[in-house]
Design a protein around this motif. Structure first.
Motif, PDB file in Angstrom:
ATOM      1  N   TRP A   1       0.804  -1.187  -0.200  1.00 34.04           N
ATOM      2  CA  TRP A   1       0.063   0.082   0.126  1.00 34.04           C
ATOM      3  C   TRP A   1       0.782   1.014  -0.166  1.00 34.04           C
ATOM      4  N   VAL A   2       2.002   1.298  -0.767  1.00 33.46           N
ATOM      5  CA  VAL A   2       2.925   2.572  -0.810  1.00 33.46           C
ATOM      6  C   VAL A   2       2.881   2.743  -2.357  1.00 33.46           C
ATOM      7  N   CYS A   3       2.631   4.039  -2.866  1.00 32.53           N
ATOM      8  CA  CYS A   3       2.631   4.277  -4.430  1.00 32.53           C
ATOM      9  C   CYS A   3       4.135   3.988  -4.900  1.00 32.53           C
ATOM     10  N   PRO A   4       4.261   3.221  -5.874  1.00 31.93           N
ATOM     11  CA  PRO A   4       5.392   3.023  -6.570  1.00 31.93           C
ATOM     12  C   PRO A   4       6.167   4.263  -7.287  1.00 31.93           C
ATOM     13  N   ASP A   5       5.303   5.544  -7.458  1.00 31.07           N
ATOM     14  CA  ASP A   5       5.850   6.590  -7.975  1.00 31.07           C
ATOM     15  C   ASP A   5       6.251   7.662  -7.154  1.00 31.07           C
ATOM     16  N   CYS A   6       5.371   8.113  -6.312  1.00 30.71           N
ATOM     17  CA  CYS A   6       5.322   9.010  -5.168  1.00 30.71           C
ATOM     18  C   CYS A   6       5.634   8.763  -3.736  1.00 30.71           C
ATOM     19  N   LYS A   7       5.683   7.394  -3.529  1.00 29.41           N
ATOM     20  CA  LYS A   7       6.045   6.751  -2.253  1.00 29.41           C
ATOM     21  C   LYS A   7       5.274   7.103  -1.237  1.00 29.41           C
ATOM     22  N   ARG A   8       3.974   7.492  -1.333  1.00 32.75           N
ATOM     23  CA  ARG A   8       3.327   8.026  -0.469  1.00 32.75           C
ATOM     24  C   ARG A   8       2.667   6.520   0.321  1.00 32.75           C
ATOM     25  N   HIS A   9       2.537   6.692   1.683  1.00 32.77           N
ATOM     26  CA  HIS A   9       2.321   5.591   2.310  1.00 32.77           C
ATOM     27  C   HIS A   9       0.646   5.715   2.818  1.00 32.77           C
ATOM     28  N   HIS A  10      -0.026   4.885   2.012  1.00 35.63           N
ATOM     29  CA  HIS A  10      -1.433   5.293   2.227  1.00 35.63           C
ATOM     30  C   HIS A  10      -1.741   4.306   3.659  1.00 35.63           C
ATOM     31  N   ARG A  11      -2.873   4.879   4.027  1.00 30.92           N
ATOM     32  CA  ARG A  11      -3.340   4.303   5.374  1.00 30.92           C
ATOM     33  C   ARG A  11      -3.917   3.076   5.247  1.00 30.92           C
ATOM     34  N   ILE A  12      -3.668   1.899   6.258  1.00 29.85           N
ATOM     35  CA  ILE A  12      -4.143   0.783   6.105  1.00 29.85           C
ATOM     36  C   ILE A  12      -4.576   0.109   7.326  1.00 29.85           C
ATOM     37  N   LYS A  13      -5.130  -1.004   7.307  1.00 26.85           N
ATOM     38  CA  LYS A  13      -5.894  -1.413   8.521  1.00 26.85           C
ATOM     39  C   LYS A  13      -5.098  -2.119   9.478  1.00 26.85           C
ATOM     40  N   PRO A  14      -5.178  -2.251  10.710  1.00 28.76           N
ATOM     41  CA  PRO A  14      -4.656  -2.992  11.650  1.00 28.76           C
ATOM     42  C   PRO A  14      -4.129  -4.455  11.285  1.00 28.76           C
ATOM     43  N   HIS A  15      -5.029  -5.269  10.615  1.00 24.49           N
ATOM     44  CA  HIS A  15      -4.827  -6.597  10.122  1.00 24.49           C
ATOM     45  C   HIS A  15      -3.671  -6.510   9.173  1.00 24.49           C
ATOM     46  N   GLN A  16      -3.679  -5.306   8.172  1.00 24.83           N
ATOM     47  CA  GLN A  16      -2.810  -5.233   7.146  1.00 24.83           C
ATOM     48  C   GLN A  16      -1.354  -5.209   7.823  1.00 24.83           C
ATOM     49  N   ARG A  17      -1.520  -4.312   8.827  1.00 25.49           N
ATOM     50  CA  ARG A  17      -0.041  -4.069   9.457  1.00 25.49           C
ATOM     51  C   ARG A  17       0.504  -5.090  10.195  1.00 25.49           C
ATOM     52  N   PHE A  18      -0.406  -5.778  10.754  1.00 30.28           N
ATOM     53  CA  PHE A  18       0.055  -6.955  11.328  1.00 30.28           C
ATOM     54  C   PHE A  18       0.557  -7.893  10.388  1.00 30.28           C
ATOM     55  N   ASP A  19      -0.049  -8.116   9.201  1.00 30.39           N
ATOM     56  CA  ASP A  19       0.451  -8.994   8.131  1.00 30.39           C
ATOM     57  C   ASP A  19       1.864  -8.792   7.711  1.00 30.39           C
ATOM     58  N   ILE A  20       2.046  -7.504   7.603  1.00 26.49           N
ATOM     59  CA  ILE A  20       3.527  -6.874   7.163  1.00 26.49           C
ATOM     60  C   ILE A  20       4.425  -7.122   8.258  1.00 26.49           C
ATOM     61  N   LEU A  21       4.130  -6.955   9.466  1.00 24.52           N
ATOM     62  CA  LEU A  21       5.027  -7.104  10.516  1.00 24.52           C
ATOM     63  C   LEU A  21       5.458  -8.269  11.048  1.00 24.52           C
ATOM     64  N   PHE A  22       4.384  -9.241  11.058  1.00 31.86           N
ATOM     65  CA  PHE A  22       4.298 -10.771  11.473  1.00 31.86           C
ATOM     66  C   PHE A  22       4.159 -12.064  10.465  1.00 31.86           C
ATOM     67  N   GLY A  23       3.895 -11.410   9.170  1.00 23.89           N
ATOM     68  CA  GLY A  23       3.589 -12.512   8.312  1.00 23.89           C
ATOM     69  C   GLY A  23       1.991 -12.670   8.201  1.00 23.89           C
ATOM     70  N   LYS A  24       1.532 -12.976   7.056  1.00 27.31           N
ATOM     71  CA  LYS A  24       0.278 -13.144   6.531  1.00 27.31           C
ATOM     72  C   LYS A  24      -0.279 -14.216   7.575  1.00 27.31           C
ATOM     73  N   ASN A  25      -1.286 -13.519   8.608  1.00 21.51           N
ATOM     74  CA  ASN A  25      -2.101 -14.435   9.554  1.00 21.51           C
ATOM     75  C   ASN A  25      -1.221 -14.968  10.623  1.00 21.51           C
ATOM     76  N   ASN A  26       0.114 -14.433  10.587  1.00 19.73           N
ATOM     77  CA  ASN A  26       1.017 -15.315  11.578  1.00 19.73           C
ATOM     78  C   ASN A  26       0.907 -14.692  13.119  1.00 19.73           C
ATOM     79  N   TYR A  27      -0.278 -14.374  13.627  1.00 18.20           N
ATOM     80  CA  TYR A  27      -0.263 -13.750  14.881  1.00 18.20           C
ATOM     81  C   TYR A  27      -1.671 -14.122  15.582  1.00 18.20           C
ATOM     82  N   GLU A  28      -1.611 -13.718  16.775  1.00 20.93           N
ATOM     83  CA  GLU A  28      -3.023 -13.930  17.550  1.00 20.93           C
ATOM     84  C   GLU A  28      -3.692 -12.691  17.773  1.00 20.93           C
ATOM     85  N   ILE A  29      -4.843 -12.355  17.593  1.00 23.87           N
ATOM     86  CA  ILE A  29      -5.658 -11.190  17.832  1.00 23.87           C
ATOM     87  C   ILE A  29      -6.416 -11.575  19.194  1.00 23.87           C
TER      88      ILE A  29
END
Length: 309
Positions: A50-78
């Motif tokens: 969710w980062v623009c490849p041209d201007c590098k703008r970091h678009h707002r994302i959801k908590p689940h998406q953040r956890f997916d990026i940090l810990f790996g897809k669904n590799n965490y406990e909510i």
């Protein structure tokens, strides 16, 4: 055709154009979004975190998406966090607060604006909290305060570092002093975490403002920010009107805030996991090279002390 008829027909065309214009719901359900060069497929944006490849703008994302990026897809406990009574003050403005909560829950699928999770980065177990800006602007109220305290308590009981991914416009004033009290509660909770010698890292995302900046978002051992994130207390126009001076370019953006010393690092989203892993390895002394170097320094200090005596 007289001029009155022409005006009426022109008005009808404008009304038709307005009716055919896409609504926010239509845009949300669409496969497309927009950025610097116009329309871009959400799928393509997602593949680039969710980062623009041209201007590098970091678009707002959801908590689940953040956890997916940090810990790996669904590799965490909510965790399911406590939810206090809705609308303790029976607040109503243009519509009842209960209706606003109902709409926010339907829109986000969350019970409150904060999500607590546990995952692993660089073989280090971490407790993390992230906010959803789509839930009433990620504002803080009693439920969000309970979620934050739940996360801190879990970190203390399990002896894990705590990562806060901040976002939001401040305290939710539909709960008045109950909302404002979350500034104190979160601060006291962070103090308890630090008494237990556990690292508290903050990743500041766009936007982080108001009472959130004035409390838990600025109490970290280390402050990381995403590029271009708005970091503020009061709005720029309010400040400019108060000081009666032109504000510097990029005022309240993470790059400017880093220069003034309130942010330690600006890290792109793709590098966040590795950077957090490295920082925690240092803070927890899990890096063998760092530990060896510290031991050597300690031994040298002891030798110098003996020699001096």
């Amino acid at each position: 055709m007289n001029w009155i008829t022409k005006i009426i027909k022109a008005g009808e065309k404008i009304k038709t154009a307005i009716r055919e214009r896409a609504t926010k719901e239509d845009i949300a359900k669409s496969d497309w979004t927009s950025c610097c060069k116009g329309p871009i497929l959400k799928k393509d944006l997602e593949e680039n975190l969710w980062v623009c490849p041209d201007c590098k703008r970091h678009h707002r994302i959801k908590p689940h998406q953040r956890f997916d990026i940090l810990f790996g897809k669904n590799n965490y406990e909510i965790f399911k966090t406590p939810i206090p009574k809705d609308d303790p003050l029976n607040w109503t403005d243009s519509k009842p607060y209960k209706e606003r909560l109902k709409s926010a829950r339907k829109k986000t699928g969350l019970q409150c604006g904060m999500l607590v999770a546990s995952g692993t980065i660089n073989n280090i177990k971490i407790t993390a909290v992230a906010s959803d800006f789509d839930f009433l602007g990620a504002s803080m109220a009693a439920a969000e305060g309970e979620a934050f305290l739940y996360g801190i308590q879990h970190a203390i009981e399990n002896q894990t570092p705590f990562l806060c991914i901040s976002a939001g416009g401040g305290m939710r004033m539909m709960e008045s002093l109950i909302s404002l009290s979350q500034m104190t509660r979160t601060t006291l909770a962070i103090n308890e975490l630090k008494k237990n010698h556990l690292p508290y890292l903050v990743c500041i995302t766009d936007p982080t403002a108001g009472g959130i900046t004035a409390s838990y978002a600025m109490l970290g051992d280390i402050h990381i920010a995403e590029p271009g994130a708005l970091i503020a207390f009061a709005g720029a126009r309010v400040i400019q009107g108060t000081v009666k001076e032109e504000l510097p370019e990029g005022f309240q953006k993470s790059e400017y805030v880093e220069k003034t010393g309130f942010v330690d690092l600006i890290v792109e989203r793709k590098d966040l996991a590795s950077k957090i892993g490295t920082l925690l390895s240092i803070l927890l002394k899990k890096n063998s090279d760092i530990s060896a170097e510290q031991n050597e320094t300690s031994e040298d200090s002891q030798s110098l002390t003996r020699a001096a005596s």
